[in-house]
Write a protein that holds these residues in place. Sequence first.
Motif, PDB file in Angstrom:
ATOM      1  N   ALA A  40       1.153  -1.313   0.436  1.00  0.00           N
ATOM      2  CA  ALA A  40      -0.122  -0.282   0.194  1.00  0.00           C
ATOM      3  C   ALA A  40       0.626   1.474   0.393  1.00  0.00           C
ATOM      4  N   GLY A  41       0.413   2.384  -1.045  1.00  0.00           N
ATOM      5  CA  GLY A  41       1.018   3.565  -1.311  1.00  0.00           C
ATOM      6  C   GLY A  41       2.439   3.248  -1.611  1.00  0.00           C
ATOM      7  N   ARG A  42       2.784   2.303  -1.718  1.00  0.00           N
ATOM      8  CA  ARG A  42       4.171   2.503  -2.761  1.00  0.00           C
ATOM      9  C   ARG A  42       3.947   1.964  -3.975  1.00  0.00           C
ATOM     10  N   THR A  43       4.903   2.025  -4.916  1.00  0.00           N
ATOM     11  CA  THR A  43       4.616   1.663  -6.546  1.00  0.00           C
ATOM     12  C   THR A  43       5.615   0.176  -6.698  1.00  0.00           C
ATOM     13  N   PRO A  44       5.081  -0.697  -7.225  1.00  0.00           N
ATOM     14  CA  PRO A  44       5.761  -1.771  -7.259  1.00  0.00           C
ATOM     15  C   PRO A  44       7.416  -1.869  -8.489  1.00  0.00           C
ATOM     16  N   ARG A  45       8.074  -2.622  -7.569  1.00  0.00           N
ATOM     17  CA  ARG A  45       9.072  -2.643  -8.339  1.00  0.00           C
ATOM     18  C   ARG A  45       9.517  -3.786  -9.246  1.00  0.00           C
ATOM     19  N   TRP A  46       8.740  -4.672  -9.624  1.00  0.00           N
ATOM     20  CA  TRP A  46       8.945  -5.803 -10.363  1.00  0.00           C
ATOM     21  C   TRP A  46       7.524  -6.062 -10.673  1.00  0.00           C
ATOM     22  N   ARG A  47       7.480  -6.685 -11.979  1.00  0.00           N
ATOM     23  CA  ARG A  47       6.852  -7.367 -11.978  1.00  0.00           C
ATOM     24  C   ARG A  47       5.748  -9.080 -12.192  1.00  0.00           C
ATOM     25  N   GLY A  48       6.532  -9.432 -10.800  1.00  0.00           N
ATOM     26  CA  GLY A  48       5.969 -10.975 -10.667  1.00  0.00           C
ATOM     27  C   GLY A  48       5.975 -11.614 -11.308  1.00  0.00           C
ATOM     28  N   VAL A  49       6.773 -12.048 -12.853  1.00  0.00           N
ATOM     29  CA  VAL A  49       6.856 -13.004 -13.064  1.00  0.00           C
ATOM     30  C   VAL A  49       8.461 -13.630 -13.024  1.00  0.00           C
ATOM     31  N   THR A  50       8.413 -14.832 -14.356  1.00  0.00           N
ATOM     32  CA  THR A  50       9.915 -16.068 -14.335  1.00  0.00           C
ATOM     33  C   THR A  50      10.306 -15.127 -15.062  1.00  0.00           C
ATOM     34  N   LEU A  51      11.717 -16.575 -15.623  1.00  0.00           N
ATOM     35  CA  LEU A  51      12.382 -16.393 -16.759  1.00  0.00           C
ATOM     36  C   LEU A  51      11.336 -16.815 -17.345  1.00  0.00           C
ATOM     37  N   VAL A  52      10.869 -16.133 -18.258  1.00  0.00           N
ATOM     38  CA  VAL A  52      10.492 -17.173 -19.624  1.00  0.00           C
ATOM     39  C   VAL A  52      11.583 -17.826 -20.312  1.00  0.00           C
ATOM     40  N   HIS A  53      12.354 -16.180 -20.962  1.00  0.00           N
ATOM     41  CA  HIS A  53      12.938 -15.934 -21.726  1.00  0.00           C
ATOM     42  C   HIS A  53      13.989 -17.297 -21.983  1.00  0.00           C
ATOM     43  N   GLU A  54      14.460 -17.208 -20.725  1.00  0.00           N
ATOM     44  CA  GLU A  54      15.463 -17.904 -20.347  1.00  0.00           C
ATOM     45  C   GLU A  54      15.244 -19.467 -20.124  1.00  0.00           C
TER      46      GLU A  54
END
Length: 442
Positions: free
Chosen positions: A307-321
């Motif tokens: 709450a009140g903070r911008t997310p820093r990552w997209r929450g997804v895994t390393l699909v290209h790797e």
Amino acid sequence: MRDALKAAGGRFWLRNARTPGVLIPGFEAERDADGLVRLDIRIEDGKIAGVAPVGSARDGVDMQGGQVWPAPLDAHTHLDKGHIWPRARNPRGDFGGAIEAVMADRSAAWSEKDVEARADFAIRCAHAHGTVAIRTHVDTYLPMARGSWRAMVRLRDRWAGKVAIQMSSIAPLDRFAGPDGAPIANMVAEAGGVLGMVTRHVGELHADLPVGFQEELDTFFALAESRGLDIDLHVDESGESGARALREIALTALRRKFKGRIQCGHCCSLSVQPEDFARDTIARVAEAGISIVVLPMCNMYLQDRVAGRTPRWRGVTLVHEMRAAGIRVSVASDNTRDPFYAYGDLDMTEVFREATRILHFDHPFGDWYRAATANPAEAMGIAGRGLIAAGQPADLVLYSARFMTELLSRPQSDRAVLRDGRLLEATAPHWRELDEIVGVTG
């Protein structure tokens, strides 16, 4: 185009079309910058009879350069949770809040009638959007779960021939190590389902591996092996570096020489692991032949939400790797209008559009077109689906969009869906149909 399709009869050409080249086995033609090819497609008696270079057909339905895709498959959903948001909101919008809200709603409101009505509504949405197969994870907490499974079996039988429904159990890992383990596995086997679980304990989140994890994991594998069941797991669904179940699952599958199919979903924490550990995990997953399904819309919604903070990552895994290592990667809807994801409509066109934006499937697209089509078909064991190939059912999605920038810039509400070569006259049901079920008034 719809009028022409209605008048086409049982044998006709779809001419002057574009299709992702990687979805047409054995067809050689010049590909544009996004990997699309021009072609004509022959439909005969409900099946694809073959494909030919563009200009081969002298008559038929003129696609005017619009795209034709094989019907998609949705390899990871939660039909039993779907559409409860109006009565079970997640005020915090995070993973813990989702668990709390669903547990409360399940105790208070779930019945066979309730689950069946909401799940059937969701399948009707998917059907109208063009999906031909769905795997749903069914909350499996005995004894209540027996009613949900009965409802899902009825839906599977009712929708047979239109949408193939697969069911997988879902419950925390420690449930399978206790007295419920064998009864759950037996129920899954009797229903022809897939054995599934989440790699955490009851009441916990996806953080460090729980105490006794390896012993419990072996018990789970043994339950599947003794009944000849495939496995589908919710894995490491957090941004915690201690959530490292994926590697242990791969090592266990290799050590036990597991013969069934394994699909692992989410695997979010892999993207916050040290590079060496992530590379080794990916190598072991590839060696074990494990399929990965990612749920970009739901994971971006839940993960790193403060709450009140911008997310820093997209929450997804390393699909290209993963893809570079030869791992089969799919995308899927996951939750729809419930505390784990407040939105969604089981529309795989939307899923692919958002996945492209979130996961950078583009520039170039390469074989990412398979992520919503051929890859989930293989992971689900549905041979030949997700491709445009002679002998396959003429289950297709037709878009007026010609190029990928057109396809991915709008919702494609004007798409046409073919089932067995005939125009599907189905529309997504209106939300009002669920008002009585979910307690909406006005």
